[in-house]
Design a protein around this motif. Structure first.
Motif, PDB file in Angstrom:
ATOM      1  N   GLY A 174      20.682 -32.066  46.366  1.00 23.63           N
ATOM      2  CA  GLY A 174      21.322 -31.663  47.614  1.00 23.63           C
ATOM      3  C   GLY A 174      21.830 -32.829  48.433  1.00 23.63           C
ATOM      4  N   ARG A 175      22.353 -33.861  47.782  1.00 26.21           N
ATOM      5  CA  ARG A 175      22.819 -35.032  48.563  1.00 26.21           C
ATOM      6  C   ARG A 175      24.032 -34.658  49.414  1.00 26.21           C
ATOM      7  N   THR A 176      24.852 -33.740  48.914  1.00 24.29           N
ATOM      8  CA  THR A 176      25.992 -33.266  49.705  1.00 24.29           C
ATOM      9  C   THR A 176      25.784 -31.785  50.040  1.00 24.29           C
ATOM     10  N   PHE A 232      19.054 -35.095  51.012  1.00 16.52           N
ATOM     11  CA  PHE A 232      20.338 -34.936  51.710  1.00 16.52           C
ATOM     12  C   PHE A 232      20.775 -36.293  52.257  1.00 16.52           C
ATOM     13  N   CYS A 233      22.033 -36.632  52.088  1.00 15.37           N
ATOM     14  CA  CYS A 233      22.566 -37.914  52.567  1.00 15.37           C
ATOM     15  C   CYS A 233      22.473 -37.988  54.095  1.00 15.37           C
ATOM     16  N   THR A 234      21.623 -38.867  54.603  1.00 13.13           N
ATOM     17  CA  THR A 234      21.433 -39.011  56.055  1.00 13.13           C
ATOM     18  C   THR A 234      22.720 -39.424  56.758  1.00 13.13           C
ATOM     19  N   PHE A 235      23.598 -40.097  56.005  1.00 13.58           N
ATOM     20  CA  PHE A 235      24.833 -40.585  56.622  1.00 13.58           C
ATOM     21  C   PHE A 235      25.759 -39.475  57.104  1.00 13.58           C
ATOM     22  N   PHE A 236      25.546 -38.253  56.607  1.00 15.94           N
ATOM     23  CA  PHE A 236      26.369 -37.155  57.126  1.00 15.94           C
ATOM     24  C   PHE A 236      26.178 -37.006  58.633  1.00 15.94           C
ATOM     25  N   TYR A 239      27.548 -40.680  60.296  1.00 14.67           N
ATOM     26  CA  TYR A 239      28.952 -41.097  60.267  1.00 14.67           C
ATOM     27  C   TYR A 239      29.888 -40.141  59.535  1.00 14.67           C
ATOM     28  N   TYR A 240      29.573 -39.808  58.241  1.00 13.90           N
ATOM     29  CA  TYR A 240      30.578 -39.113  57.430  1.00 13.90           C
ATOM     30  C   TYR A 240      30.931 -37.739  57.962  1.00 13.90           C
ATOM     31  N   GLY A 241      29.940 -37.004  58.411  1.00 11.33           N
ATOM     32  CA  GLY A 241      30.138 -35.609  58.736  1.00 11.33           C
ATOM     33  C   GLY A 241      31.046 -35.407  59.935  1.00 11.33           C
ATOM     34  N   GLY A 379      23.870 -50.798  48.636  1.00 14.86           N
ATOM     35  CA  GLY A 379      25.070 -49.994  48.388  1.00 14.86           C
ATOM     36  C   GLY A 379      24.656 -48.612  47.915  1.00 14.86           C
ATOM     37  N   CYS A 380      25.504 -47.614  48.182  1.00 13.17           N
ATOM     38  CA  CYS A 380      25.141 -46.237  47.814  1.00 13.17           C
ATOM     39  C   CYS A 380      25.383 -45.998  46.321  1.00 13.17           C
ATOM     40  N   PRO A 381      24.340 -45.637  45.566  1.00  9.40           N
ATOM     41  CA  PRO A 381      24.554 -45.350  44.143  1.00  9.40           C
ATOM     42  C   PRO A 381      24.818 -43.869  43.852  1.00  9.40           C
ATOM     43  N   PHE A 382      24.861 -43.036  44.884  1.00  7.59           N
ATOM     44  CA  PHE A 382      24.869 -41.589  44.647  1.00  7.59           C
ATOM     45  C   PHE A 382      26.184 -40.888  44.981  1.00  7.59           C
ATOM     46  N   LEU A 383      27.011 -41.501  45.816  1.00  6.25           N
ATOM     47  CA  LEU A 383      28.266 -40.862  46.205  1.00  6.25           C
ATOM     48  C   LEU A 383      29.399 -41.870  46.013  1.00  6.25           C
ATOM     49  N   ASN A 384      30.606 -41.362  45.809  1.00 10.92           N
ATOM     50  CA  ASN A 384      31.768 -42.231  45.621  1.00 10.92           C
ATOM     51  C   ASN A 384      32.496 -42.405  46.943  1.00 10.92           C
ATOM     52  N   PHE A 385      32.723 -43.651  47.343  1.00 11.54           N
ATOM     53  CA  PHE A 385      33.417 -43.862  48.605  1.00 11.54           C
ATOM     54  C   PHE A 385      34.690 -44.652  48.392  1.00 11.54           C
ATOM     55  N   SER A 386      35.699 -44.371  49.238  1.00  9.34           N
ATOM     56  CA  SER A 386      36.950 -45.124  49.118  1.00  9.34           C
ATOM     57  C   SER A 386      36.738 -46.549  49.609  1.00  9.34           C
ATOM     58  N   SER A 388      34.406 -49.574  49.357  1.00 13.20           N
ATOM     59  CA  SER A 388      33.269 -49.992  48.541  1.00 13.20           C
ATOM     60  C   SER A 388      32.222 -50.661  49.428  1.00 13.20           C
ATOM     61  N   ARG A 389      30.976 -50.549  49.021  1.00 13.58           N
ATOM     62  CA  ARG A 389      29.920 -51.188  49.798  1.00 13.58           C
ATOM     63  C   ARG A 389      28.997 -51.894  48.821  1.00 13.58           C
ATOM     64  N   SER A 390      29.557 -52.895  48.124  1.00 13.80           N
ATOM     65  CA  SER A 390      28.690 -53.638  47.228  1.00 13.80           C
ATOM     66  C   SER A 390      27.723 -54.426  48.114  1.00 13.80           C
ATOM     67  N   VAL A 459      15.420 -36.204  53.094  1.00  9.90           N
ATOM     68  CA  VAL A 459      16.719 -36.888  53.206  1.00  9.90           C
ATOM     69  C   VAL A 459      16.740 -38.168  52.377  1.00  9.90           C
ATOM     70  N   CYS A 460      17.961 -38.611  52.067  1.00 10.86           N
ATOM     71  CA  CYS A 460      18.139 -39.887  51.371  1.00 10.86           C
ATOM     72  C   CYS A 460      18.240 -40.993  52.417  1.00 10.86           C
ATOM     73  N   THR A 461      17.421 -42.031  52.249  1.00  9.09           N
ATOM     74  CA  THR A 461      17.460 -43.173  53.169  1.00  9.09           C
ATOM     75  C   THR A 461      17.683 -44.472  52.383  1.00  9.09           C
ATOM     76  N   TYR A 462      18.213 -44.319  51.173  1.00  8.87           N
ATOM     77  CA  TYR A 462      18.347 -45.457  50.259  1.00  8.87           C
ATOM     78  C   TYR A 462      19.163 -46.609  50.856  1.00  8.87           C
ATOM     79  N   CYS A 463      20.201 -46.297  51.635  1.00 11.28           N
ATOM     80  CA  CYS A 463      21.034 -47.354  52.250  1.00 11.28           C
ATOM     81  C   CYS A 463      20.205 -48.388  52.995  1.00 11.28           C
ATOM     82  N   TRP A 464      19.100 -47.924  53.576  1.00 10.22           N
ATOM     83  CA  TRP A 464      18.320 -48.784  54.469  1.00 10.22           C
ATOM     84  C   TRP A 464      17.026 -49.301  53.846  1.00 10.22           C
TER      85      TRP A 464
HETATM   86  S1  SF4 Z   1      22.457 -44.110  49.710  1.00 12.39           S
HETATM   87 FE1  SF4 Z   1      23.140 -43.827  51.849  1.00 12.39          FE
HETATM   88  S2  SF4 Z   1      25.251 -43.044  51.696  1.00 12.39           S
HETATM   89 FE2  SF4 Z   1      24.279 -42.793  49.668  1.00 12.39          FE
HETATM   90  S3  SF4 Z   1      23.431 -40.719  49.657  1.00 12.39           S
HETATM   91 FE3  SF4 Z   1      21.794 -42.070  50.350  1.00 12.39          FE
HETATM   92  S4  SF4 Z   1      21.965 -42.096  52.632  1.00 12.39           S
HETATM   93 FE4  SF4 Z   1      23.892 -41.283  51.782  1.00 12.39          FE
END
Ligand code: SF4
Length: 471
Positions: A174-176, A232-236, A239-241, A379-386, A388-390, A459-464
């Motif tokens: 359920g990331r998206t 669930f992607c916390t970034f929604f 920012y994204y949502g 960097g986010c390994p789960f969603l594709n972004f225009s 890039s966030r290496s 929720v997904c908090t992998y970014c942080w």
């Molecule tokens: S890594 Fe960050 S941007 Fe990617 S799904 Fe998780 S919270 Fe969202």
């Protein structure tokens, strides 16, 4: 990343499909597509939307679409929808996500006897065609979708248009989001529930992680129950949502305002006014401003008539130039003022450094910055972004590399991740100094989750923090 919309109606659904898909335009920049079941087959169109919005590209096509069921996509990557003729049926498919084990899955499909794939994307196989190839191995569509959900590492939510119905499936964890709306004689499914109100739909159901449903004009039929685990992607919410969207029952704008108020509660700085970096910093800033009873003012206004979208071209330099052109300073709100800005996050810091420089050139006395989320370290390994966030693009990673003179052990990295340690403070101070800010603070992860009102294990908090069940 991309976003999709689908509608099934007792009447023609094309108008809803057109506007509903268009309402996902903030999620992608490369391709737009629509497929409609006319009753005697599926009609499809795909356009390049790199330099022109979905709505203007599809304006002339609308007359040629007629039907009671359809799906649409704003794609950040490959051409979609694809039309698939298979042993288990002829259908159109759109997907949103990222397949990290694509080579292994392709090898498996060839080993099982498949001879070829026909679609390509940037010189590689079209990931949506791969998803269809896995689905086609199922007993039926629902079984095939479940197999794809199980096989894919990364994430994948999808819509299939088949026989006048829509199959909607949410990513395994359920990331998206996948949200359903209803109105008399029609059902619609989308990622951004902000698409619903102006089309007359009321949000009535959210798919759980891994859930599969069949959507008819008058009902929803569950084909696979949701799983227990959600990320669930916390970034929604950060920012994204889209601000008016609601996920897991939690509205993005409201969560951002609460988050700004929580940041303010911990803050004690003398300022004249609070400002948001347009657009995604604004709701956090309004929450902050209301909490401390200081005016919210616009130090910048965004020029939107010719730059309507938030995501921009793939090239970083072009994107930065466009971002700079879009923000126009308001001299009277800047000169002689102590300003506190809220932004959704700090990624590379390059654009922010230029913004701060401009504020001082315009006579700002002090520039304080509050990030709505913790320092981005992965960097986010789960969603594709225009964009890039290496990892080494991230200013927090560059700060750590400089402070540690290169090599960083996992134990050391953990200290930088942990709020309040000496390492954390040194990293924040390094970034503050590099950006020439008067003060800089980042929201704490635990407090961000209080604002969002979801527990950490949902929720997904992998970014942080770099932690995830699938990492
Ligand atoms: S890594 Fe960050 S941007 Fe990617 S799904 Fe998780 S919270 Fe969202």
């Amino acid at each position: 990343m991309g976003g999709f919309f689908g509608a099934v109606s007792s009447e023609d659904c094309v108008c809803d499909l057109f506007y509903g898909t268009d309402y996902h335009s903030h999620l992608g920049t490369r391709r737009g597509g629509m497929a409609v079941d006319s009753g005697s087959g599926i009609v499809r169109k795909i356009h390049d939307i790199t330099n022109s919005p979905f709505r203007s590209k599809f304006d002339d096509d609308i007359e040629s679409f007629h039907g009671n069921a359809g799906i649409g996509i704003i794609s950040d990557t490959e051409d979609q929808p694809l039309l698939i003729t298979s042993r288990i049926g002829t259908y159109a498919i759109v997907t949103v996500g990222k397949i990290n084990n694509l080579p292994e899955l392709v090898a498996q499909i060839f080993a099982d006897g498949a001879s070829h794939f026909s679609e390509s994307c940037d010189g590689q196989l079209n990931p949506t065609e791969l998803v269809a190839a896995i689905i086609n191995r199922g007993r039926d569509l629902a079984d095939g979708i479940a197999r794809a959900q199980e096989a894919i590492k990364g994430s994948c939510s999808m819509l299939l248009l088949y026989d006048g119905f829509i199959y909607a499936a949410r990513d395994r964890y359920g990331r998206t989001p996948v949200v359903i709306g209803e109105k008399p004689g029609a059902r619609a499914v989308c990622m951004e529930s902000s698409a619903f109100p102006n089309l007359g739909y009321t949000q009535c159901y959210e798919l759980g992680p891994g859930e599969i449903v069949q959507l008819c004009a008058d009902r929803i039929i569950q084909k696979k129950a949701p799983g227990d685990k959600m990320k669930f992607c916390t970034f929604f919410w950060v920012y994204y949502g889209y601000p008016s969207s609601t996920y897991e029952g939690i509205n993005a704008e409201s969560a951002r305002c609460r988050n700004g108020a929580i940041i303010a509660a911990d803050d004690h700085v003398e300022i004249d006014s609070v400002c948001g970096i347009p657009d995604s910093g604004i709701a956090h800033a309004i929450g902050y401003s209301n909490a401390i009873h200081k005016p919210y003012l616009r130090a910048f206004v965004k020029y939107t008539p010719t730059w309507p979208r938030s995501f921009m071209p793939q090239n970083q330099k072009v994107r930065e130039n466009i971002a700079r052109m879009k923000l126009i300073p308001v001299q009277e709100q800047i000169e002689g003022k102590k300003l506190l800005f809220c932004d959704d996050s700090i990624v590379r810091g390059t654009q922010l450094r230029d913004t701060v420089k401009l504020l001082y050139q315009r006579g700002a006395k002090e520039v304080h910055m509050r990030s709505a989320c913790p320092p981005l370290l992965f960097g986010c390994p789960f969603l594709n972004f225009s964009r890039s966030r290496s990892e080494m693009d991230l200013i927090a990673r560059r700060a750590i590399a400089t402070l540690e003179h290169g090599e960083v052990t996992p134990e050391k990295l953990e200290k930088y991740i942990t709020y309040g340690t000496g390492e954390y403070k040194a990293m924040v101070e390094y970034i503050r100094s590099a950006l020439n800010l008067t003060t800089l603070k980042y929201q704490q992860l635990e407090k961000l989750l209080i604002a969002i009102r979801l527990p950490k294990d949902r929720v997904c908090t992998y970014c942080w923090d770099g932690k995830d069940i699938d990492a």
